[in-house]
Design a protein around this motif. Structure first.
Motif, PDB file in Angstrom:
ATOM      1  N   ILE A 206      16.194  14.581  69.034  1.00 21.18           N
ATOM      2  CA  ILE A 206      17.642  14.680  69.307  1.00 21.18           C
ATOM      3  C   ILE A 206      18.089  16.114  69.095  1.00 21.18           C
ATOM      4  O   ILE A 206      17.630  16.939  68.219  1.00 21.18           O
ATOM      5  N   ALA A 207      18.680  16.671  70.014  1.00 20.04           N
ATOM      6  CA  ALA A 207      19.287  18.214  69.946  1.00 20.04           C
ATOM      7  C   ALA A 207      20.510  18.616  70.621  1.00 20.04           C
ATOM      8  O   ALA A 207      20.928  18.019  71.805  1.00 20.04           O
ATOM      9  N   GLU A 208      21.268  19.287  70.055  1.00 14.58           N
ATOM     10  CA  GLU A 208      22.483  19.777  70.974  1.00 14.58           C
ATOM     11  C   GLU A 208      22.171  20.981  71.456  1.00 14.58           C
ATOM     12  O   GLU A 208      21.406  21.978  70.787  1.00 14.58           O
ATOM     13  N   PRO A 209      22.336  21.294  72.571  1.00 13.85           N
ATOM     14  CA  PRO A 209      22.095  22.464  73.417  1.00 13.85           C
ATOM     15  C   PRO A 209      22.828  23.924  72.721  1.00 13.85           C
ATOM     16  O   PRO A 209      21.893  24.933  72.763  1.00 13.85           O
ATOM     17  N   ILE A 210      24.066  23.522  72.403  1.00 11.24           N
ATOM     18  CA  ILE A 210      24.378  24.523  71.448  1.00 11.24           C
ATOM     19  C   ILE A 210      25.224  23.710  70.114  1.00 11.24           C
ATOM     20  O   ILE A 210      25.760  22.630  70.332  1.00 11.24           O
ATOM     21  N   GLN A 244      29.662  18.266  72.369  1.00 10.82           N
ATOM     22  CA  GLN A 244      30.680  19.368  72.447  1.00 10.82           C
ATOM     23  C   GLN A 244      30.124  20.411  73.579  1.00 10.82           C
ATOM     24  O   GLN A 244      31.168  21.133  73.981  1.00 10.82           O
ATOM     25  N   THR A 245      29.180  20.014  74.312  1.00  4.51           N
ATOM     26  CA  THR A 245      28.692  21.079  75.288  1.00  4.51           C
ATOM     27  C   THR A 245      28.863  20.550  76.725  1.00  4.51           C
ATOM     28  O   THR A 245      29.033  21.321  77.618  1.00  4.51           O
ATOM     29  N   TRP A 255      26.349  20.478  82.309  1.00  2.00           N
ATOM     30  CA  TRP A 255      25.911  19.839  80.946  1.00  2.00           C
ATOM     31  C   TRP A 255      25.078  20.892  80.175  1.00  2.00           C
ATOM     32  O   TRP A 255      24.113  21.757  80.948  1.00  2.00           O
ATOM     33  N   GLY A 256      24.811  20.836  78.932  1.00  2.00           N
ATOM     34  CA  GLY A 256      24.083  21.978  78.196  1.00  2.00           C
ATOM     35  C   GLY A 256      22.735  22.152  78.419  1.00  2.00           C
ATOM     36  O   GLY A 256      22.135  23.185  78.566  1.00  2.00           O
ATOM     37  N   LEU A 353      33.403  28.906  77.538  1.00  2.00           N
ATOM     38  CA  LEU A 353      34.369  28.803  76.509  1.00  2.00           C
ATOM     39  C   LEU A 353      33.900  28.172  75.111  1.00  2.00           C
ATOM     40  O   LEU A 353      34.552  27.182  75.015  1.00  2.00           O
ATOM     41  N   MET A 354      32.815  28.411  74.773  1.00  2.00           N
ATOM     42  CA  MET A 354      32.303  27.655  73.405  1.00  2.00           C
ATOM     43  C   MET A 354      31.637  29.089  72.637  1.00  2.00           C
ATOM     44  O   MET A 354      30.326  29.506  73.096  1.00  2.00           O
ATOM     45  N   ILE A 355      32.371  29.740  72.117  1.00  2.00           N
ATOM     46  CA  ILE A 355      31.981  31.061  71.331  1.00  2.00           C
ATOM     47  C   ILE A 355      32.131  31.044  69.735  1.00  2.00           C
ATOM     48  O   ILE A 355      33.149  30.643  69.166  1.00  2.00           O
TER      49      ILE A 355
END
Length: 439
Positions: A206-210, A244-245, A255-256, A353-355
Motif C-alpha cells: 500500500i502506498a500514497e503517491p504523495i 489525499q492525491t 490520480w496520483g 495544489l499539494m505543496i
C-alpha cells in the motif's frame, strides 16, 4: 467565547486531539476559498479541512443536492436499493481507469483502507503487508499497523506483519543525492531485499503517491511503477492510497498513481470527493472486489445524503475541469516559494495544489543524514519554526496545515477552484510569514 469553547472542548474531548494555534479559532461558515470565524474574521483557506473541501466552501451545487436529498430521505443502508449511491459509484468507476471496476463506498479514508486490507489479505490468505516509510493510512487499529510514521502510531500491537521500504520521501532519504533513475534502482533493490527476508508470502503493498501526513513527500515519478513490476512477479497486490492525491489535485493527472506508469489493483479514496461530507471508498477489479467469502453491509457508507452531495461535487469538478486549474495555479505557488531563498526553507515539494515546505534550523545539518559527514544533507528539522510560521500566516489572514514526521512541514492545499488573485494573495502571505520567522 472562543476561550470558553476551548475549555469545554478540552473538558469533554480527548487530550490527544490536536488543535491549531496558540489561540484556536472557531470556523463558523465558509464560502468559496474563504472561511469566517465566530468573531467575523475572514481567512483565505489554503488547507481545506485537511484537503477535504476540494472544490469550494458552500458550493451551491452541493448544498442544493444535499438539501433536496435531506427533504426526501437521509438514510436507508445498503440493504435497500439506493439511486444516489449507484449513480455516484457509476461515475467513480467511469473515471477510475481501473479495468472492470467495482466500487464500495465507506464513511472515511481510514475505513476505505481497512476495506482494501480486508480484500487483499482475504484473497491472498496472508497478513503480511508492505508499506512505505513515513506513510500514514488512518487511525484504526489495522491502518495504524501499516503506518510508517511513529508520530501517528500509538501502539506496536498489530493485526499485520508489516515491512517498510524506502521511497516515500527523498529529502531525508539515504538515497537523497542520487538521480531519479539511481534513486528508483536503489529503492527497488531495497524492496527485493525486504521481500526476500519476508519469505515472499505478502498480501499487498500500500502506498500514497504523495504522502499526506508525512509532509507531502514523494519519490520520483515512475517509482511506484517500478515497484509494481516486482510485485507482479510475485502475485502481490498493489493498493494506491489516493485519499489525499486523487481527483486531479496533482494537476498533471487525475490520480496520483498515473504519475508512475502502472495500474493498481485497488484504489482507495476519501476526503475531497464529498467536499466535507463523510465519504470514502474502494475501487477494485470485480474479481478482487467480489472475492470476499462472507456477507457484509455498510450502515452509513454511501448513504443517500452523502452520495447525493458527493455526486454533485464530482460532477462540478469534472464539468469545470478543476484538474486543469490545479495545473495552472500550482506552479505559481511553487515558483514563488522556491524563490524565497530563506535559510529556514529546506525543501519545497509536491505537485499541483499539494505543496509541502520543509522548515529547518538555519545553518544546521541533520546528524542522522547519510551526507552529514560530508557537511551536506538536509537541515535539522525545526518544528518550532513551523509553529511560528503557522501563527504568522494566521495573523495575515491565511490558513495552512502542518505535518511531517517532525511536525516541521507546512502543508498547502487550497480548494481546486483557487483563482489567480487568491493564489497571489496566499503566496504573498506565505512569503511574508517565512521572512518574519527567519532568524
Amino acid at each position: 467565547m472562543s476561550d470558553d469553547l476551548l475549555k469545554r472542548t478540552r473538558a469533554v474531548l480527548p487530550s490527544w486531539l490536536a488543535i491549531y494555534y496558540d489561540e484556536p479559532i472557531e470556523i463558523e461558515r465558509g464560502e468559496g476559498r474563504h472561511v469566517w470565524t465566530a468573531d467575523g474574521t475572514r481567512y483565505l483557506d489554503f488547507f481545506g479541512g485537511i484537503l477535504t473541501t476540494m472544490t469550494a466552501h458552500a458550493l451551491p451545487e452541493v448544498t442544493k443536492a444535499v438539501a433536496e436529498q435531506a427533504g426526501k430521505i437521509i438514510h436507508s443502508s445498503t440493504l435497500y436499493l439506493n439511486r444516489p449511491m449507484v449513480e455516484l459509484a457509476e461515475l467513480i468507476a467511469g473515471v477510475s481507469e481501473i479495468p472492470d471496476p467495482k466500487v464500495f463506498l465507506t464513511t472515511s479514508g481510514t475505513e476505505a483502507n481497512d476495506a482494501a486490507l480486508l480484500l487483499a489479505s482475504s484473497l491472498r490468505r496472508s497478513n503480511q503487508v508492505l508499506a512505505l516509510r513515513n506513510s500514514y493510512h488512518g487511525r484504526s487499529f489495522s491502518t495504524i499497523a501499516i503506518t510508517g510514521n511513529r508520530s501517528w502510531s500509538p501502539t506496536s500491537l498489530s493485526p499485520f506483519q508489516t515491512y517498510y521500504v524506502h521511497g516515500g520521501q527523498r529529502y531525508r532519504s539515504p538515497f537523497a543525492g542520487l538521480s531519479d533513475g539511481e534513486f528508483i534502482a536503489a529503492c527497488v533493490a531495497d524492496l527485493r531485499e525486504v521481500l526476500d527476508q519476508s519469505g515472499g508470502d505478502v498480501a499487498a503493498f500500500i502506498a500514497e503517491p504523495i504522502q499526506g501526513v508525512g509532509g507531502f513527500t514523494h519519490g520520483p515519478d515512475g517509482l511506484l511503477g517500478a515497484f509494481a513490476e516486482v510485485l507482479r512477479e510475485r502475485g502481490i497486490l498493489m493498493i494506491a492510497d489516493e485519499v489525499q492525491t486523487g481527483w486531479g489535485r496533482t494537476g498533471e493527472h487525475f490520480w496520483g498513481w498515473q504519475h508512475h506508469g502502472f495500474v493498481p489493483d485497488i484504489v482507495t479514496f476519501a476526503k475531497g470527493v464529498g467536499n466535507g461530507l463523510s465519504m470514502g471508498g474502494v475501487i477494485a477489479r470485480a474479481e478482487i472486489m467480489d472475492s470476499l467469502g462472507a456477507n457484509s453491509i455498510s450502515t452509513f457508507g454511501g448513504s443517500p445524503l452523502t452520495a447525493a452531495g458527493a455526486l454533485a461535487n464530482l460532477r462540478y469538478l469534472l464539468e469545470h475541469d478543476l484538474q486543469a486549474n490545479a495545473a495552472r495555479q500550482g506552479p505559481v505557488l511553487f515558483e514563488g516559494l522556491r524563490k524565497v531563498g530563506s535559510p529556514i526553507v529546506g525543501d519545497v515539494r509536491g505537485k499541483g495544489l499539494m505543496i509541502g515546505v520543509e522548515l529547518v534550523r538555519p545553518g544546521s545539518t541533520d546528524a542522522r543524514s547519510a551526507d552529514a559527514a560530508r557537511g551536506g544533507g538536509p537541515g535539522e528539522p525545526a518544528p518550532e519554526i513551523a509553529a511560528a510560521v503557522l501563527e504568522a500566516t494566521k495573523r495575515r489572514g491565511l490558513l495552512v496545515g502542518k505535518g511531517g514526521l517532525h511536525g516541521n512541514v507546512l502543508r498547502i492545499a487550497p480548494p481546486l477552484t483557487l483563482t489567480a488573485d487568491e493564489a497571489a494573495e496566499g503566496l504573498a502571505a506565505l512569503v511574508a510569514a517565512l521572512e518574519e520567522c527567519t532568524p
